[in-house]
Design an enzyme around this catalytic site. Structure first.
Site, PDB file in Angstrom:
ATOM      1  N   ASP A 138      -4.756  24.585  29.922  1.00 24.98           N
ATOM      2  CA  ASP A 138      -4.341  25.553  30.932  1.00 24.98           C
ATOM      3  C   ASP A 138      -3.335  24.865  31.856  1.00 24.98           C
ATOM      4  O   ASP A 138      -2.313  24.391  31.409  1.00 24.98           O
ATOM      5  CB  ASP A 138      -5.567  26.071  31.681  1.00 24.98           C
ATOM      6  CG  ASP A 138      -5.326  27.433  32.317  1.00 24.98           C
ATOM      7  OD1 ASP A 138      -4.743  28.303  31.665  1.00 24.98           O
ATOM      8  OD2 ASP A 138      -5.723  27.611  33.468  1.00 24.98           O
ATOM      9  N   ARG A 162       6.606  26.670  36.516  1.00 27.25           N
ATOM     10  CA  ARG A 162       5.548  26.522  37.519  1.00 27.25           C
ATOM     11  C   ARG A 162       5.425  25.091  38.052  1.00 27.25           C
ATOM     12  O   ARG A 162       4.453  24.401  37.802  1.00 27.25           O
ATOM     13  CB  ARG A 162       4.201  26.994  36.961  1.00 27.25           C
ATOM     14  CG  ARG A 162       4.205  28.455  36.595  1.00 27.25           C
ATOM     15  CD  ARG A 162       2.821  28.962  36.276  1.00 27.25           C
ATOM     16  NE  ARG A 162       2.850  30.402  36.039  1.00 27.25           N
ATOM     17  CZ  ARG A 162       1.787  31.168  35.890  1.00 27.25           C
ATOM     18  NH1 ARG A 162       0.590  30.625  35.951  1.00 27.25           N
ATOM     19  NH2 ARG A 162       1.896  32.454  35.683  1.00 27.25           N
TER      20      ARG A 162
END
Length: 455
Positions: free
Chosen positions: A269, A325
């Site tokens: 993740d 990100r």
């Protein structure tokens, strides 16, 4: 961000959770549906206590904190004797501490005898973090992770679940494969200096409803999803945990956190995620590679508790084979200062729900244009406002101050100029700071420190 089965009903009683369209598991409807347990008084109490600590750690004037940090960098790279300062310490052995956090401890040849001095070196929003300072030294001697309910003394899991402050070090080089998420108790430092410590090929580190955590000088990579089970989280409590989601380091409802000199890559993740009202966090001197969604700050547009989120990213190198990100923020205040963004494929800094993003003295090197089929893909824009029309985001405070843009990179600013703020001439870096980023981040990632010598 693996969660205990027992905490989510508490949060669901506080607010309605709705999904977003992003790929991160924390943003998916299915993830939150799985986390709807019976109410558990233990985790309810932990959540309430953590919320009080988090609110106390919040800085009412975040601009003052980020401005003071800028001033401390100015003293090194823009003041008198700047070139000498950037080279390090002459006469005391080789010391190439090139930023104010490192200069606090790296030039001391006796760092191994005074390890807890490190806790005095944190700056930015996590500046009050003390980790295990004041507690005894705990030496990890055993890399195994076989018993999750009754961890073996000498293992990392046994160390992080003890009550009270501990400064955790390692007897030798170790590869630690965590069978399930490593759930940390408050007031702990994981200090990997002097040896090579790898957390790899298993679950990651969970910082949930705790305070005062320092993670320094380790490598975290190839983190996997694990199915959960009964896991100890303190000397006096263990409980059933649901499936972990594969974060390298997961910060959940916690405050006063400092992550420094870590090397991270390839987690299922996020590399580092911070959600559920976490605040007072500094992530510094890290080296990040080989990952898609690098850092998520704030998991849902309905988690308005993240309005108190304040995070400093400083002196990090965002390196090869990263996609997006770095970070992606919802709500909160993020100060990105003197980081080196040498690679991204989609964008570097993104967000939604009106976060304040101050980008100061970073270097952004835009990616080359790519042909995908017959389409030319241009990803040179640093910024991305997600799921929001310009009529809304044009008032968001996203500012670029003294950044350096190479190979066509560009930053779309929004919001009012920073007038009447501590970003004054006195606090700003007078020399163009982007040109110094290579030196400031030269030693990002895990350091090779030898006992008896400056690090």
């Amino acid at each position: 961000m693996a969660r205990s089965l027992n905490i989510f009903l508490f949060f669901l009683c506080l607010e309605i959770i709705t999904p977003t369209l992003n790929a991160n598991i924390l943003e998916s409807k299915e993830f939150w549906k799985e986390e709807q347990p019976e109410f558990d008084s233990y985790w309810q109490g932990r959540a309430v206590e953590a919320k009080q600590f988090n609110e106390a750690a919040y800085f009412p004037d975040p601009f003052a904190v980020s401005g003071n940090f800028t001033a401390s960098i100015t003293e090194i790279i823009a003041g008198k004797g700047a070139r000498r300062n950037l080279r390090g310490n002459k006469g005391g052995g080789q010391c190439l501490a090139t930023n104010p956090i490192d200069r606090c401890w790296r030039c001391d040849p006796n760092w191994a005898d005074n390890r807890q001095k490190l806790a005095d070196c944190v700056q930015g929003f996590g500046r009050n973090t003390r980790g295990g300072k004041g507690g005894p030294i705990y030496v990890v001697t055993d890399p195994s992770d076989d018993d999750l309910m009754n961890p073996k003394p000498g293992t990392l899991r046994h160390a992080v679940t003890r009550n009270g402050p501990l400064w955790i070090i390692f007897a030798r080089n170790m590869l630690i494969t965590l069978q399930q998420e490593l759930i940390m108790n408050s007031d702990k430092t994981i200090d990997g200096r002097g040896v090579d410590v790898f957390i790899a090929n298993g679950a990651g580190i969970t910082i949930q409803f705790v305070k005062n955590i320092i993670i320094h000088g380790i490598k975290v990579y190839d983190i996997e999803v694990r199915e959960g089970g009964t896991i100890r989280d303190s000397e006096t409590h263990y409980g059933f945990r649901t499936r972990s989601d594969g974060d390298g380091i997961s910060i959940f409802g916690s405050s006063n956190i400092w992550i420094d000199h870590v090397s991270m890559r390839n987690c299922t993740d996020g590399l580092i995620d911070a959600i559920m009202g976490s605040t007072a966090i500094t992530i510094s001197n890290g080296h990040f590679t080989d990952h898609n969604e690098v850092m998520l700050f704030g998991a849902s547009p309905d988690h308005k508790m993240d309005k108190i989120m304040q995070i400093t990213l400083a002196f990090n190198h965002f390196g090869k084979r990263l996609v997006q990100r770095m970070p992606r923020a919802r709500f909160g205040f993020v100060h990105c200062v003197n980081n080196d963004y040498t690679h991204w494929e989609m964008y570097a800094i993104g967000g939604s729900q009106n976060p304040t993003l101050i980008s100061e003295g970073n270097r952004f090197i835009g990616p080359e244009n790519k042909m995908v089929g017959k389409d030319l893909i241009n990803s040179k824009e640093v910024t991305k406002r997600e799921y929001t029309e310009e009529s809304e985001w044009k008032s968001w405070q996203w500012r670029s101050i003294n950044d350096e843009f190479l190979n066509g990179a560009y930053f779309i600013q929004s919001g009012p100029e920073l007038k009447d703020r501590p970003f004054s001439r006195k606090d700003m870096i007078t020399a163009k700071p982007g040109s110094y980023v290579g030196r400031l981040t030269r030693f990002a990632g895990n350091l090779r420190c030898n006992v008896g010598k400056p690090c």
